[in-house]
Write an enzyme that holds these catalytic residues in place. Structure first.
Site, PDB file in Angstrom:
ATOM      1  CE  LYS A 107      -1.756   2.976   2.488  1.00  0.00           C
ATOM      2  NZ  LYS A 107      -1.755   4.309   1.773  1.00  0.00           N
ATOM      3  CD  GLU A 115      12.441   4.140   9.165  1.00  0.00           C
ATOM      4  OE1 GLU A 115      12.496   4.319   7.939  1.00  0.00           O
ATOM      5  OE2 GLU A 115      12.290   5.059  10.003  1.00  0.00           O
ATOM      6  CB  CYS A 125      12.742   8.737   8.929  1.00  0.00           C
ATOM      7  SG  CYS A 125      13.891   7.557   8.252  1.00  0.00           S
ATOM      8  CD  GLU A 153       9.871  12.471  11.684  1.00  0.00           C
ATOM      9  OE1 GLU A 153       8.735  11.975  11.683  1.00  0.00           O
ATOM     10  OE2 GLU A 153      10.905  11.825  11.389  1.00  0.00           O
TER      11      GLU A 153
HETATM   12  N1  NAI Z   1       9.670   7.745   9.122  1.00  0.00           N
HETATM   13  C1  NAI Z   1       9.459   8.202   7.921  1.00  0.00           C
HETATM   14  O1  NAI Z   1      10.167   7.922   6.964  1.00  0.00           O
HETATM   15  C2  NAI Z   1       8.309   9.097   7.711  1.00  0.00           C
HETATM   16  C3  NAI Z   1       7.817   9.865   8.734  1.00  0.00           C
HETATM   17  N2  NAI Z   1       6.767  10.683   8.514  1.00  0.00           N
HETATM   18  C4  NAI Z   1       6.302  11.521   9.614  1.00  0.00           C
HETATM   19  O2  NAI Z   1       4.875  11.447   9.653  1.00  0.00           O
HETATM   20  C5  NAI Z   1       4.347  12.771   9.563  1.00  0.00           C
HETATM   21  C6  NAI Z   1       3.033  12.713   8.875  1.00  0.00           C
HETATM   22  O3  NAI Z   1       3.267  12.281   7.540  1.00  0.00           O
HETATM   23  P1  NAI Z   1       2.210  11.354   6.913  1.00  0.00           P
HETATM   24  O4  NAI Z   1       2.256  11.367   5.458  1.00  0.00           O
HETATM   25  O5  NAI Z   1       0.900  11.668   7.558  1.00  0.00           O
HETATM   26  O6  NAI Z   1       2.755   9.938   7.377  1.00  0.00           O
HETATM   27  P2  NAI Z   1       1.830   8.726   7.772  1.00  0.00           P
HETATM   28  O7  NAI Z   1       2.577   7.982   8.797  1.00  0.00           O
HETATM   29  O8  NAI Z   1       0.466   9.182   8.071  1.00  0.00           O
HETATM   30  O9  NAI Z   1       1.743   7.869   6.395  1.00  0.00           O
HETATM   31  C7  NAI Z   1       2.612   6.814   6.151  1.00  0.00           C
HETATM   32  C8  NAI Z   1       1.772   5.669   5.570  1.00  0.00           C
HETATM   33  O10 NAI Z   1       0.810   5.276   6.551  1.00  0.00           O
HETATM   34  C9  NAI Z   1      -0.498   5.255   5.991  1.00  0.00           C
HETATM   35  N3  NAI Z   1      -1.458   5.589   7.037  1.00  0.00           N
HETATM   36  C10 NAI Z   1      -1.802   6.826   7.469  1.00  0.00           C
HETATM   37  N4  NAI Z   1      -2.702   6.753   8.453  1.00  0.00           N
HETATM   38  C11 NAI Z   1      -2.948   5.421   8.661  1.00  0.00           C
HETATM   39  C12 NAI Z   1      -3.815   4.676   9.540  1.00  0.00           C
HETATM   40  N5  NAI Z   1      -4.581   5.290  10.433  1.00  0.00           N
HETATM   41  N6  NAI Z   1      -3.803   3.314   9.450  1.00  0.00           N
HETATM   42  C13 NAI Z   1      -3.013   2.687   8.562  1.00  0.00           C
HETATM   43  N7  NAI Z   1      -2.181   3.319   7.700  1.00  0.00           N
HETATM   44  C14 NAI Z   1      -2.164   4.678   7.753  1.00  0.00           C
HETATM   45  C15 NAI Z   1      -0.430   6.272   4.878  1.00  0.00           C
HETATM   46  O11 NAI Z   1      -1.416   6.028   3.900  1.00  0.00           O
HETATM   47  C16 NAI Z   1       0.962   6.042   4.328  1.00  0.00           C
HETATM   48  O12 NAI Z   1       0.955   4.957   3.419  1.00  0.00           O
HETATM   49  C17 NAI Z   1       5.400  13.532   8.795  1.00  0.00           C
HETATM   50  O13 NAI Z   1       5.306  14.902   9.019  1.00  0.00           O
HETATM   51  C18 NAI Z   1       6.661  12.960   9.394  1.00  0.00           C
HETATM   52  O14 NAI Z   1       6.885  13.588  10.628  1.00  0.00           O
HETATM   53  C19 NAI Z   1       6.107  10.740   7.320  1.00  0.00           C
HETATM   54  C20 NAI Z   1       6.607   9.974   6.263  1.00  0.00           C
HETATM   55  C21 NAI Z   1       7.772   9.154   6.376  1.00  0.00           C
HETATM   56  C1  6NA Z   2      16.552   6.377   0.947  1.00  0.00           C
HETATM   57  C2  6NA Z   2      16.662   7.075   2.269  1.00  0.00           C
HETATM   58  C3  6NA Z   2      15.570   6.655   3.232  1.00  0.00           C
HETATM   59  C4  6NA Z   2      15.749   7.310   4.579  1.00  0.00           C
HETATM   60  C5  6NA Z   2      14.844   6.683   5.591  1.00  0.00           C
HETATM   61  C6  6NA Z   2      13.468   7.336   5.706  1.00  0.00           C
HETATM   62  O1  6NA Z   2      13.309   8.526   5.430  1.00  0.00           O
HETATM   63  O2  6NA Z   2      12.524   6.613   6.076  1.00  0.00           O
END
Ligand code: NAI
Ligand code: 6NA
Length: 496
Positions: A189, A265, A300, A399
């Site tokens: 997804k 993660e 991240c 974050e």
């Molecule tokens: N660790 C990382 O690489 C990431 C961290 N983030 C953090 O999350 C914050 C919010 O970004 P978002 O795009 O909202 O990330 P998110 O965590 O909401 O989305 C990531 C994935 O989770 C899914 N998702 C969202 N809500 C869900 C739920 N209730 N149940 C199951 N799946 C769900 C989304 O469709 C997407 O595929 C960002 O500002 C950042 O701080 C966001 C993206 C990547």
């Molecule tokens: C390709 C680099 C990925 C960094 C890890 C992350 O943002 O979840």
């Protein structure tokens, strides 16, 4: 003015966007529902995206289970899985421009980064796991004559991968490559903002020879499609990259359903410590800027907290401001753009609110802090550095996921370590020193899954990536990633 690149990508997206891929067939969501996808760098409508619901999840889980139980992939020779995944890796490279364009139009990242980093990186991960799969040996336990106790790894079954929008294809590859190499069937997804490359990957996988039903791609909203996968009793393992908040939801979904394995993660707030005995300050400044401004800070493991020893603090800050001028945001489709648009209006608003709030709480704006309009989009934020930050402020603790760096001086090593470890996260950290003793001492004291010394955000498929505390658990990359996609089986045989 549209460019040929735009025409090509838009035509491509129309083909894929309105559909999901289940059992090797592309078709709309069973409900017919869609949601609109826009290019964050221009605001232009890219197309409608299939909004898959519970019925689509049910169909995909049944398909994945059927393909797994058939053994067509799960029980074929590892060398056969290797050949298919090597072919998929090769096809990704043959389509690098197309995939890079899809990635850039979906999330606003510079197409140059996608061409140089994202797509080759994802293809390399598939190659690496393809090459590893027929080199994973089992074990025989030490037992007396008459007993043979073997320890082997077995595929789990149906793996659901829910991935974010900051590195859509890369982070999908980090999960799909080991999961598929181990013989699992997978349901992917993608984030609602970035369905393009996930759907194109499904088609390339079929072309590479992956049997239908082994990889299924369900675009859709997180709280609908992602939630349904998290709750589905037919999913054996759920792997996630994204916010800590959503990671906690997946833990709850598992408890409310079949206690499926969940690997997370999540977020980070990584510290970067620069000691006065670092002699290559030019490199340290350049990497400090890269560590927060690359990918618009939507990383991240971004080094979003900078701690500089007081003796070099003023000089370092001055150099950092000069370096930040190289990271001015621009049109992500232009080859020399180093920072593109943030992923959407919600993220841009969130980042600007953090900047405004931090200043209201007394932080000093050193550079940046502006929201720009480029090509009709307001999703551009200038590289921002804030000082005078209170370590209890949200700017230091939360974050932000944007090009926003909080800086602070320190006087002693212990103080720097304490400030760095004062976080709910534990994903990554960096430190700069020419003193070998200090490098080992501080690296050992920092609570992070990855510590980079005299560089930032060290990352490679050969080493595990992930962290502890509220950054999640489990590791992507390296052979350790197979721990998430296989389970150990002991077979005990008594004989005369
Ligand atoms: N660790 C990382 O690489 C990431 C961290 N983030 C953090 O999350 C914050 C919010 O970004 P978002 O795009 O909202 O990330 P998110 O965590 O909401 O989305 C990531 C994935 O989770 C899914 N998702 C969202 N809500 C869900 C739920 N209730 N149940 C199951 N799946 C769900 C989304 O469709 C997407 O595929 C960002 O500002 C950042 O701080 C966001 C993206 C990547
Ligand atoms: C390709 C680099 C990925 C960094 C890890 C992350 O943002 O979840």
């Amino acid at each position: 003015m549209d460019t040929p690149l735009d025409w090509h990508a838009r035509a491509l997206r129309q083909r894929y966007l309105t559909e999901a891929c289940i059992d090797g067939r592309f078709a709309p969501a069973l409900s017919g529902q869609t949601y609109a996808s826009h290019d964050p760098a221009t605001g232009r409508l890219l197309g409608q995206v299939a909004a898959c619901g519970e019925a689509d999840v049910e169909q995909a889980v049944r398909t994945a289970r059927r393909s797994f139980d058939s053994g067509v992939w799960s029980r074929c020779a590892p060398a056969q899985r290797k050949q298919v995944l090597l072919r998929l890796s090769q096809l990704m490279l043959e389509h690098v421009e197309e995939l890079a364009l899809l990635e850039s139009l979906d999330v606003g990242k510079p197409v140059a980064d996608a061409l140089a980093v994202d797509i080759p990186g994802a293809a390399h991960v598939f190659r690496w796991y393809a090459e590893s799969v027929d080199k994973l040996y089992g074990q025989v336990a030490p037992q007396p004559p008459g007993v043979l106790a073997t320890i082997t790894r077995e595929a789990l079954g149906v793996v659901a991968a829910v991935v974010p929008w900051n590195f859509p294809l890369d982070l999908a590859a980090w999960k799909l490559a080991p999961a598929l190499a181990a013989g699992n069937s997978v349901i992917l997804k993608p984030a609602e903002q970035s369905p393009g490359t996930a759907l194109r990957l499904a088609e390339l996988a079929l072309e590479a020879g992956l049997p239908p039903g082994v990889l299924n791609v369900l675009p859709g909203l997180g709280e609908v499609t992602g939630r349904a996968l998290g709750l589905h009793p037919g999913v054996d393992c759920l792997v996630f990259t994204g916010s800590t908040e959503v990671g906690k939801h997946f833990m709850a979904y598992s408890a409310q359903s079949n206690l499926k394995q969940v690997w997370l993660e999540c977020g980070g707030k990584s510290a970067n410590l620069v000691f006065a005995d670092c002699t290559d300050l030019d490199l340290a400044v350049q990497k400090a800027a890269f560590g927060i401004f690359f990918n618009q800070g939507e990383v991240c493991s971004a080094n979003s907290r900078l701690l500089v020893e007081r003796a070099i603090y003023d000089d370092f800050l001055e150099r950092l401001v000069a370096q930040s001028r190289l990271w001015q945001p621009g049109d992500p489709l232009l080859a020399d753009t180093r920072m593109g648009a943030l992923v959407d209006e919600r993220q841009t608003t969130r980042v600007m609110q953090h900047i405004t709030h931090a200043q209201a709480q007394g932080a000093a704006l050193i550079t940046g802090g502006q929201q720009l309009q480029i090509n009709g989009s307001h999703n551009f934020v200038t590289p921002t550095v804030l000082a005078g930050v209170d370590p209890q402020q949200p700017l230091w603790q939360e974050e932000i996921f944007g090009p926003v760096l909080a800086v602070m001086p320190f006087d002693t090593e212990d103080q720097a370590i304490a400030l760095a470890n004062d976080s709910i996260y534990g994903l990554a950290a960096s430190l700069w020193t020419d003193n070998l003793h200090r490098a080992h001492r501080v690296a050992g004291a920092l609570r992070a899954g990855t510590v980079s010394v005299n560089t930032v955000d060290a990352l490679d498929v050969t080493v595990p990536f992930g962290g502890g505390r509220q950054s999640g658990f489990g590791r992507d990359l390296s052979l350790h990633s197979f721990d998430k996609y296989t389970e150990l089986k002991t077979t005990w045989m008594q004989f005369r």
